[in-house]
Design a protein around this motif. Structure first.
Motif, short mmCIF file in Angstrom:
data_model
loop_
_atom_site.label_atom_id
_atom_site.label_comp_id
_atom_site.label_asym_id
_atom_site.label_seq_id
_atom_site.Cartn_x
_atom_site.Cartn_y
_atom_site.Cartn_z
N GLN A 64 36.09 20.65 -19.27
CA GLN A 64 34.93 19.90 -19.46
C GLN A 64 34.61 20.94 -21.07
OE1 GLN A 64 33.34 17.15 -18.45
NE2 GLN A 64 32.10 17.96 -20.17
N ALA A 65 35.21 22.40 -20.68
CA ALA A 65 34.22 22.78 -21.99
C ALA A 65 34.69 23.08 -22.83
CB ALA A 65 34.51 24.58 -21.87
N ILE A 66 36.90 22.17 -23.13
CA ILE A 66 37.38 21.98 -24.18
C ILE A 66 36.06 20.35 -24.78
CG2 ILE A 66 39.26 21.41 -24.52
CD1 ILE A 66 40.43 23.31 -23.50
N ASP A 67 35.47 19.93 -23.67
CA ASP A 67 35.28 18.52 -24.10
C ASP A 67 34.08 18.32 -25.13
OD1 ASP A 67 37.52 16.89 -23.42
OD2 ASP A 67 36.59 16.88 -21.14
N ASP A 68 33.44 19.49 -24.25
CA ASP A 68 32.17 19.88 -25.09
C ASP A 68 33.04 20.82 -26.16
OD1 ASP A 68 30.61 18.74 -22.74
OD2 ASP A 68 30.88 20.77 -21.41
N SER A 69 32.97 21.16 -26.37
CA SER A 69 33.45 21.91 -28.18
C SER A 69 34.13 21.03 -29.04
CB SER A 69 34.52 22.91 -28.11
OG SER A 69 33.52 24.07 -26.71
N LEU A 70 34.66 20.06 -28.71
CA LEU A 70 35.77 19.21 -29.79
C LEU A 70 34.50 18.46 -30.32
CD1 LEU A 70 38.67 17.49 -27.34
CD2 LEU A 70 38.91 19.49 -28.76
N ALA A 71 33.62 17.95 -30.30
CA ALA A 71 32.64 17.06 -31.26
C ALA A 71 32.07 18.43 -32.55
CB ALA A 71 31.12 17.06 -30.43
N ASP A 72 32.45 19.62 -32.22
CA ASP A 72 32.43 20.70 -33.43
C ASP A 72 32.92 20.71 -34.86
OD1 ASP A 72 29.18 20.33 -33.19
OD2 ASP A 72 29.31 21.40 -31.47
N ILE A 73 34.36 20.07 -33.54
CA ILE A 73 35.70 20.61 -34.23
C ILE A 73 36.07 19.42 -35.26
CG2 ILE A 73 37.96 21.29 -34.02
CD1 ILE A 73 37.28 23.32 -31.41
N SER A 74 35.89 19.65 -36.24
CA SER A 74 36.68 18.22 -37.30
C SER A 74 37.34 18.84 -38.38
CB SER A 74 35.63 17.19 -37.04
OG SER A 74 34.67 17.11 -38.01
N ALA A 90 35.51 29.08 -28.15
CA ALA A 90 34.98 28.41 -26.39
C ALA A 90 36.85 28.34 -26.02
CB ALA A 90 34.54 27.63 -26.04
N ILE A 91 37.46 27.18 -26.78
CA ILE A 91 38.47 26.53 -27.24
C ILE A 91 39.62 27.49 -27.34
CG2 ILE A 91 40.26 24.58 -27.80
CD1 ILE A 91 38.25 23.69 -28.52
N ALA A 92 38.92 29.07 -27.54
CA ALA A 92 39.71 29.45 -27.63
C ALA A 92 40.10 30.89 -26.51
CB ALA A 92 40.28 30.90 -28.77
N GLY A 93 38.65 31.05 -25.81
CA GLY A 93 38.08 32.04 -24.17
C GLY A 93 39.35 30.72 -23.19
N VAL A 94 39.12 29.72 -23.33
CA VAL A 94 39.98 29.22 -22.20
C VAL A 94 41.41 29.14 -22.21
CG1 VAL A 94 40.49 26.58 -21.38
CG2 VAL A 94 37.89 26.91 -21.91
N ALA A 95 42.06 28.88 -23.30
CA ALA A 95 43.13 29.08 -23.77
C ALA A 95 43.95 30.47 -23.42
CB ALA A 95 43.45 28.53 -25.01
N ALA A 96 43.09 31.50 -23.48
CA ALA A 96 43.44 32.61 -23.01
C ALA A 96 43.28 32.94 -21.80
CB ALA A 96 42.56 33.25 -23.68
N THR A 97 42.05 32.37 -21.29
CA THR A 97 42.61 32.61 -19.41
C THR A 97 43.82 32.06 -18.82
OG1 THR A 97 40.57 30.83 -19.44
CG2 THR A 97 39.89 32.59 -19.90
N VAL A 98 44.45 31.10 -19.72
CA VAL A 98 44.96 30.25 -18.34
C VAL A 98 46.66 30.99 -19.23
CG1 VAL A 98 43.97 27.88 -18.32
CG2 VAL A 98 45.17 28.60 -20.20
N GLY A 99 46.94 31.81 -20.00
CA GLY A 99 48.53 32.59 -20.05
C GLY A 99 48.87 32.12 -21.52
#
Length: 119
Positions: A64-74, A90-99
């Protein structure tokens, strides 16, 4: 320096007391060549594909955090730079936490930040 004139921002000169209309707007919107470059467009498309693959491998709250950020990335210049940067972080943060599974997404975000000159 006496007699030198430097103007930044708006400049108004009044000559006489009648018919004074108009204002000189000494402000130019900076055009960011990287914002419309083919390299940026390609990098954004790559990120969107990688994020789509990552979404199914992460918890729903992170997706959901990724989905919320996608509108601003184009690849176009529609989103304000600060919103785009926030979304990328925000996307980098999620990606960093999943290893290791998030590493390609993190690399793609860093590539976009470099193209935007924000890294």
């Amino acid at each position: 320096m006496s007699g030198d004139s430097y103007y930044f921002g708006d400049n108004v000169n009044m000559h006489g007391g009648r018919g004074n209309t108009g204002i000189v707007k000494n402000q130019v919107a900076a055009t960011d060549a990287a914002a419309v470059s083919p390299a940026l467009h390609s990098a954004v498309e790559e990120l969107l594909q990688l994020v789509e693959g990552l979404r199914d491998r992460i918890p729903p709250a992170s997706a959901q955090a990724i989905d919320d950020s996608l509108a601003d990335i184009s690849a176009d210049d529609g989103a304000p730079p600060q919103d785009r940067h926030r979304a990328l972080m925000a996307i980098a943060g999620v990606a960093a936490t999943v290893g290791a599974v998030g590493r390609p997404v993190l690399d793609a975000v860093n590539k976009i930040l470099e193209l935007l000159g924000a890294h």
